[in-house]
Design an enzyme around this catalytic site. Structure first.
Site, PDB file in Angstrom:
ATOM      1  N   LYS A  37       1.841   6.344  63.206  1.00  0.00           N
ATOM      2  CA  LYS A  37       3.072   6.015  62.474  1.00  0.00           C
ATOM      3  C   LYS A  37       4.356   6.337  63.238  1.00  0.00           C
ATOM      4  O   LYS A  37       5.325   5.610  63.127  1.00  0.00           O
ATOM      5  CB  LYS A  37       3.091   6.694  61.112  1.00  0.00           C
ATOM      6  CG  LYS A  37       3.211   8.194  61.146  1.00  0.00           C
ATOM      7  CD  LYS A  37       2.917   8.798  59.782  1.00  0.00           C
ATOM      8  CE  LYS A  37       3.176  10.284  59.820  1.00  0.00           C
ATOM      9  NZ  LYS A  37       2.474  11.003  58.762  1.00  0.00           N
ATOM     10  N   ARG A 130       2.449  18.529  48.549  1.00  0.00           N
ATOM     11  CA  ARG A 130       2.719  17.113  48.724  1.00  0.00           C
ATOM     12  C   ARG A 130       1.575  16.416  47.974  1.00  0.00           C
ATOM     13  O   ARG A 130       1.388  16.689  46.799  1.00  0.00           O
ATOM     14  CB  ARG A 130       2.841  16.708  50.195  1.00  0.00           C
ATOM     15  CG  ARG A 130       3.688  15.426  50.346  1.00  0.00           C
ATOM     16  CD  ARG A 130       3.892  14.986  51.791  1.00  0.00           C
ATOM     17  NE  ARG A 130       2.684  14.400  52.368  1.00  0.00           N
ATOM     18  CZ  ARG A 130       2.629  13.885  53.604  1.00  0.00           C
ATOM     19  NH1 ARG A 130       3.706  13.889  54.380  1.00  0.00           N
ATOM     20  NH2 ARG A 130       1.509  13.376  54.069  1.00  0.00           N
TER      21      ARG A 130
HETATM   22  C1  LIG Z   1       1.810  11.960  59.236  1.00  0.00           C
HETATM   23  C2  LIG Z   1       0.524  12.467  58.751  1.00  0.00           C
HETATM   24  C3  LIG Z   1      -0.360  13.080  59.640  1.00  0.00           C
HETATM   25  C4  LIG Z   1      -0.029  13.327  61.108  1.00  0.00           C
HETATM   26  O1  LIG Z   1       0.904  14.358  61.242  1.00  0.00           O
HETATM   27  P1  LIG Z   1       1.277  14.955  62.690  1.00  0.00           P
HETATM   28  O2  LIG Z   1       2.034  16.187  62.366  1.00  0.00           O
HETATM   29  O3  LIG Z   1       2.083  13.927  63.395  1.00  0.00           O
HETATM   30  O4  LIG Z   1       0.008  15.248  63.386  1.00  0.00           O
HETATM   31  C5  LIG Z   1      -1.596  13.470  59.161  1.00  0.00           C
HETATM   32  N1  LIG Z   1      -1.930  13.298  57.870  1.00  0.00           N
HETATM   33  C6  LIG Z   1      -1.103  12.725  56.974  1.00  0.00           C
HETATM   34  C7  LIG Z   1      -1.559  12.555  55.564  1.00  0.00           C
HETATM   35  C8  LIG Z   1       0.153  12.289  57.386  1.00  0.00           C
HETATM   36  O5  LIG Z   1       0.970  11.714  56.502  1.00  0.00           O
END
Ligand SMILES: *Cc1c(COP(=O)(O)O)cnc(C)c1O
Length: 354
Positions: A37, A130
């Site tokens: 992302k 969250r």
């Molecule tokens: C964005 C996200 C991640 C990845 O997070 P990083 O800190 O970039 O490794 C993993 N799991 C979920 C549910 C996310 O939204």
């Protein structure tokens, strides 16, 4: 002249980062997912990473996974599906993270219509507040999920250090493992994906601290920027300059360090304060808040001070820099997660692959 502003992506260094993380994870039988992302599911970047031995592509946006449909690796949707995107989720996503039974009913219905079985991972909220169901609701929810014929519950997961900034540890991830095993026993099913978080869980690797049943991590930042995110430590054999921002000087003048006139609010509604350093040499660069986040932009050149920015302008103090600047010169920056996200998302920032 090359286009500016631009982000330079060093694919070789990126591959080394991916390899380092794959090695770290595979020593503990963890299958890592690459989270795409932050770079909007860019194909070249995704390809460079999956070539290092990653077979799961994860993103929060269904659009990005759709765009990556040509990749043979399994696709994981990170953000809970929106009711308005269920059809695309069934078409373009193999596994989705879920916490709402209504959404899962809809997924099941749509999957059956399309003659598919969609895989789901149930998210447990272990304190970060969250996404995820609360502990008291786990078994009732699993019971409901198992009634749905179009979806298959393949695992449980948790997400930490995102909203509440709760750090993953043996206690909360231990709970994830316990619940996974309790679900397996109670319902006589096998859970094959126990997903223990994001880049903030990486610090637990290599010290015999990761609960044994955790077999997946969803990794974005740590692969892209080379630092884990619980304590901000750099990971061995990684680079933190895979992505660099290059911006160009459009004005270079000596000016006072304090504005003249009554101070109101700036372009973003904040009242700025200024330190009087006398007359300083300032450069204005052709990049701004639409493309970067000031708190995660790091000048590479020594003694450069970032003064501030508006939508399309970045102002830096270059008085004490060794280099003799002129109009049109390029200035390079390293970046943190915020600027990475924004610059990759901005259509005004050109992307160059090295
Ligand atoms: C964005 C996200 C991640 C990845 O997070 P990083 O800190 O970039 O490794 C993993 N799991 C979920 C549910 C996310 O939204």
């Amino acid at each position: 002249m090359k286009k500016c502003p631009r982000i330079e992506v060093n694919l070789e260094k990126l591959k080394e980062n991916a390899k380092a993380l794959v090695n770290l994870c595979s020593k503990e039988d963890i299958r890592s997912a690459i989270v795409t992302k932050a770079f909007c599911g860019d194909k070249r970047i995704t390809k460079a990473i999956v070539e290092e031995g990653i077979d799961l592509i994860a993103d929060a946006r269904t659009e990005n996974l759709k765009n990556l449909a040509e990749f043979k690796e399994e696709k994981l949707l990170l953000r809970l599906p929106m009711m308005s995107e269920i059809s695309d989720v069934i078409d373009y996503v193999d596994i989705s993270l879920n916490s709402e039974i209504d959404t899962m009913r809809k997924l099941s219905e749509e999957a059956l219509k399309k003659d598919k079985i969609h895989k789901v991972v149930l998210m447990l909220d272990l304190g970060d507040l969250r996404e995820g169901i609360l502990e008291k609701d786990i078994f009732l929810t699993v019971e409901e999920i198992l009634k749905l014929k179009g979806i298959k519950l393949i695992g449980v997961g948790t997400n930490l250090t995102c909203f509440g900034a709760v750090i993953p540890d043996e206690v909360n991830l231990g709970k994830l493992q316990e619940y996974a095993e309790e679900i397996e026993e109670k319902f006589n099913i096998e859970l094959t994906l126990i997903s223990g978080g994001n880049s903030s869980s990486v610090y637990l690797l290599g010290q015999d601290k990761m609960p044994k049943r955790i077999n997946n991590l969803r990794l974005g930042e740590v692969i892209l920027l080379g630092n884990e995110t619980a304590y901000g430590e750099k990971i061995e054999n990684t680079h933190n300059d895979v992505f660099q921002l290059v911006a160009q000087i459009v004005e270079l003048k000596e000016k006072p360090s304090v504005p003249t006139g009554e101070i109101g609010k700036d372009a973003f509604g904040n009242v700025p304060t200024f330190e009087d350093r006398g007359i300083r040499k300032r450069a204005i660069l052709g990049v701004g808040k639409q493309d970067i986040m000031l708190d995660s932009l790091y000048p590479i050149e020594e003694n450069m001070i970032v003064l501030g920015s508006s939508s399309d302008h970045l102002i830096v103090d270059v008085t004490d820099c060794h280099r003799e600047y002129k109009i049109g010169d390029e200035i390079k920056f390293n970046m943190g997660y915020g600027t990475l996200l924004r610059s990759m998302t901005s259509k005004y920032v050109h992307k160059e692959y090295l």
